[in-house]
Design an enzyme around this catalytic site. Structure first.
Site, PDB file in Angstrom:
ATOM      1  N   CYS A  54       0.844  -1.207   0.000  1.00 17.57           N
ATOM      2  CA  CYS A  54       0.000   0.000   0.000  1.00 17.57           C
ATOM      3  C   CYS A  54       0.874   1.250   0.000  1.00 17.57           C
ATOM      4  CB  CYS A  54      -0.896  -0.009   1.223  1.00 17.57           C
ATOM      5  SG  CYS A  54      -1.722   1.565   1.507  1.00 17.57           S
ATOM      6  N   CYS A  58       0.336   3.261   3.557  1.00 18.76           N
ATOM      7  CA  CYS A  58       0.699   2.735   4.873  1.00 18.76           C
ATOM      8  C   CYS A  58       2.014   3.378   5.356  1.00 18.76           C
ATOM      9  CB  CYS A  58       0.843   1.212   4.823  1.00 18.76           C
ATOM     10  SG  CYS A  58      -0.728   0.336   5.008  1.00 18.76           S
ATOM     11  N   HIS A  75      -4.434   0.293   7.882  1.00 13.97           N
ATOM     12  CA  HIS A  75      -4.902   0.020   6.527  1.00 13.97           C
ATOM     13  C   HIS A  75      -6.337  -0.516   6.505  1.00 13.97           C
ATOM     14  CE1 HIS A  75      -4.166  -0.925   2.265  1.00 13.97           C
ATOM     15  NE2 HIS A  75      -4.860  -2.025   2.467  1.00 13.97           N
ATOM     16  N   ASN A 109     -13.466   9.502  -1.747  1.00 15.24           N
ATOM     17  CA  ASN A 109     -14.052   8.422  -2.541  1.00 15.24           C
ATOM     18  C   ASN A 109     -13.877   7.163  -1.729  1.00 15.24           C
ATOM     19  OD1 ASN A 109     -14.673   9.764  -4.987  1.00 15.24           O
ATOM     20  ND2 ASN A 109     -12.498   9.795  -5.473  1.00 15.24           N
ATOM     21  N   GLY A 120     -14.417   4.337  -7.764  1.00 16.53           N
ATOM     22  CA  GLY A 120     -13.164   4.677  -8.430  1.00 16.53           C
ATOM     23  C   GLY A 120     -12.037   4.964  -7.455  1.00 16.53           C
ATOM     24  N   SER A 146      -8.843   4.359  -5.481  1.00 17.82           N
ATOM     25  CA  SER A 146      -7.714   3.558  -5.922  1.00 17.82           C
ATOM     26  C   SER A 146      -7.132   2.688  -4.821  1.00 17.82           C
ATOM     27  CB  SER A 146      -6.621   4.492  -6.457  1.00 17.82           C
ATOM     28  OG  SER A 146      -6.192   5.366  -5.423  1.00 17.82           O
ATOM     29  N   HIS A 198      -7.016   1.970   1.822  1.00 22.06           N
ATOM     30  CA  HIS A 198      -6.471   2.658   2.998  1.00 22.06           C
ATOM     31  C   HIS A 198      -7.318   3.917   3.257  1.00 22.06           C
ATOM     32  CE1 HIS A 198      -2.894   3.157   5.678  1.00 22.06           C
ATOM     33  NE2 HIS A 198      -3.547   4.292   5.856  1.00 22.06           N
ATOM     34  N   HIS A 247      -8.557   7.320   3.471  1.00 22.47           N
ATOM     35  CA  HIS A 247      -7.963   8.598   3.060  1.00 22.47           C
ATOM     36  C   HIS A 247      -8.983   9.459   2.352  1.00 22.47           C
ATOM     37  CE1 HIS A 247      -7.892   6.351  -0.740  1.00 22.47           C
ATOM     38  NE2 HIS A 247      -7.803   7.517  -1.346  1.00 22.47           N
ATOM     39  N   GLN A 289      -9.073  13.308  -0.277  1.00 25.18           N
ATOM     40  CA  GLN A 289      -8.256  14.207  -1.086  1.00 25.18           C
ATOM     41  C   GLN A 289      -8.654  15.651  -0.849  1.00 25.18           C
ATOM     42  OE1 GLN A 289      -7.252  13.218  -5.118  1.00 25.18           O
ATOM     43  NE2 GLN A 289      -8.395  11.306  -5.028  1.00 25.18           N
ATOM     44  N   HIS A 343     -22.062  16.635   1.641  1.00 23.50           N
ATOM     45  CA  HIS A 343     -22.921  15.745   0.844  1.00 23.50           C
ATOM     46  C   HIS A 343     -22.315  14.348   0.863  1.00 23.50           C
ATOM     47  CE1 HIS A 343     -25.128  19.053  -1.175  1.00 23.50           C
ATOM     48  NE2 HIS A 343     -23.956  19.673  -1.232  1.00 23.50           N
TER      49      HIS A 343
HETATM   50  P1  H2U Z   1      -8.393   8.096  -4.595  1.00 23.01           P
HETATM   51  O1  H2U Z   1      -8.197   6.693  -4.114  1.00 23.01           O
HETATM   52  O2  H2U Z   1      -9.510   8.808  -3.922  1.00 23.01           O
HETATM   53  O3  H2U Z   1      -8.473   8.146  -6.082  1.00 23.01           O
HETATM   54  O4  H2U Z   1      -7.079   8.932  -4.181  1.00 23.01           O
HETATM   55  C1  H2U Z   1      -5.807   8.460  -4.261  1.00 23.01           C
HETATM   56  C2  H2U Z   1      -4.896   9.569  -4.742  1.00 23.01           C
HETATM   57  O5  H2U Z   1      -3.569   9.240  -4.381  1.00 23.01           O
HETATM   58  C3  H2U Z   1      -4.903   9.779  -6.244  1.00 23.01           C
HETATM   59  O6  H2U Z   1      -5.295  11.103  -6.526  1.00 23.01           O
HETATM   60  C4  H2U Z   1      -2.689   9.671  -5.367  1.00 23.01           C
HETATM   61  C5  H2U Z   1      -3.452   9.540  -6.665  1.00 23.01           C
HETATM   62  O7  H2U Z   1      -3.007  10.497  -7.582  1.00 23.01           O
HETATM   63  N1  H2U Z   1      -1.465   8.880  -5.288  1.00 23.01           N
HETATM   64  C6  H2U Z   1      -0.286   9.495  -4.873  1.00 23.01           C
HETATM   65  O8  H2U Z   1      -0.270  10.703  -4.669  1.00 23.01           O
HETATM   66  N2  H2U Z   1       0.850   8.746  -4.714  1.00 23.01           N
HETATM   67  C7  H2U Z   1       0.927   7.395  -4.955  1.00 23.01           C
HETATM   68  O9  H2U Z   1       1.942   6.792  -4.729  1.00 23.01           O
HETATM   69  C8  H2U Z   1      -0.238   6.703  -5.540  1.00 23.01           C
HETATM   70  C9  H2U Z   1      -1.519   7.482  -5.607  1.00 23.01           C
HETATM   71 ZN    ZN Z   2      -2.380   1.066   3.664  1.00 23.11          ZN
END
Ligand code: H2U
Ligand code: ZN
Length: 345
Positions: free
Chosen positions: A52, A55, A116, A156, A162, A164, A167, A169, A171, A301
């Site tokens: 991850c 982490c 995580h 998200n 969507g 990614s 963990h 988090h 934005q 929201h």
């Molecule tokens: P989401 O899972 O909400 O898409 O947010 C993850 C964000 O983390 C995504 O915008 C960033 C991606 O650009 N990211 C990093 O900044 N560093 C990384 O090593 C992988 C992902």
């Molecule tokens: Zn993690």
């Protein structure tokens, strides 16, 4: 013909925050479903994942190593949608038919916890309070940059949205201009204040608290409703009970109350169909353009896509892409479902 009823007849509802309408079709809930079933998500079981990029102690995609953080951790997004050093500029052609403007901004990622396997629903209130404090600090810090006029904090949750990485988090995308949805709300707040001499959401909150049928949960400082104009099946709106223009205006008790209400909403969501329940959520608050913006009323929201089970989701397709969003279950039904759902894990 019988009298018009919100429970029985197709109708459209007005969203005073955006000026949009949503089509509500309460007679349609018995429709058979033969479409795609989404695989149910499975909860994360490991508290540390060596693969991850969020982490503690792990290396991110850009080669940087995360510190061994113990509460929250903020880092600059390694793949930011906006950059701070984009040169100013405008591009126009054909009598302003083709218009583009340079946009500057800063994008960050906020890890809620070193664990995580946690989600907002599984974190305790003290840990969530620490997240609220980071949100306030980020709003203040980014908002104080002279070229930043808006700070969008959003989460998200779940692969379905969507997201990614499981963990926990969120934005932060801060930008030089006020984005579409916020601009619409800005206009609505201004117009409502000018026309009725009152805050749109203060008035709406009082109305929903009097009617009761769309209330989901409440504490001393925040109220959760399924808005009358909700589009997503179990959409909710978290409203500050006092007129606060943004997160930075919340006192300590209110920040604790926000942590509490976030826990209660996400626990209820997890009890509906699937753990963790997917959604996109985010705060709407005062733009950071240096104006007082007393018209703004802080709110969050939650837009969750699941409709009837962990595997049946709402898609915005067909009529919704071409004409207007539509929903089958009424906001009143969704509120009743959420109300009867347990608030304890
Ligand atoms: P989401 O899972 O909400 O898409 O947010 C993850 C964000 O983390 C995504 O915008 C960033 C991606 O650009 N990211 C990093 O900044 N560093 C990384 O090593 C992988 C992902
Ligand atoms: Zn993690």
């Amino acid at each position: 013909m019988s009298l018009f009823s919100l429970v029985a007849h197709p109708h459209r509802r007005f969203n005073p925050l955006t000026g949009d309408w949503v089509l509500v079709s309460p007679h349609r809930t018995q429709r058979p479903w033969q479409g795609q079933l989404e695989p149910a998500a499975s909860p994360q079981s490991v508290s540390y994942d060596p693969a991850c990029y969020m982490c503690p102690g792990n290396v991110r995609a850009n080669g940087e190593r995360n510190p061994a953080y113990v509460t929250t951790f903020v880092f600059e997004n390694d793949f930011p949608a906006l950059l701070p050093d984009t040169p100013e500029g405008e591009w126009k052609e054909g009598d302003r038919l083709l218009v583009a403007e340079a946009e500057r901004g800063v994008c960050r990622v906020i890890c809620f916890s070193p664990r995580h396997d946690l989600t907002m629903a599984k974190m305790d209130r003290a840990a969530l309070r620490a997240v609220v404090d980071v949100w306030v600090a980020q709003y203040e810090q980014l908002g104080a940059l002279p070229y930043i006029r808006h700070v969008q904090i959003f989460e998200n949750r779940g692969a379905l949205m969507g997201c990614s990485n499981p963990h926990p988090h969120c934005q932060v995308w801060s930008s030089a201009t006020v984005p579409n949805e916020v601009r619409k709300e800005q206009l609505a707040f201004e117009r409502h204040q000018a026309a009725r001499g009152e805050c749109l959401l203060c008035q709406y909150l009082a109305l929903e608290r009097r009617l009761g049928e769309r209330l989901v949960a409440e504490n001393l400082h925040f109220t959760v409703v399924v808005p009358f104009w909700a589009v997503w099946p179990f959409e909710v709106l978290i409203l500050s009970r006092h007129h606060r223009t943004a997160l930075d205006r919340l006192n300590s008790g209110e920040r604790d109350a926000l942590a509490d209400i976030l826990k209660r909403v996400t626990v209820r969501y997890d009890h509906l169909f699937e753990v963790p329940f997917p959604y996109s959520m985010g705060f709407h608050q005062r733009p950071t353009d240096g104006q007082p913006h007393e018209e703004w009323h802080l709110h969050a929201h939650f837009y969750p896509p699941l409709l009837r089970s962990a595997t049946v989701r709402k898609f915005m397709v067909g009529y919704e892409m071409l004409a207007a969003p539509q929903r089958d279950i009424t906001p009143e039904y969704a509120a009743a479902r959420l109300r009867e759902t347990a608030e304890v894990e």
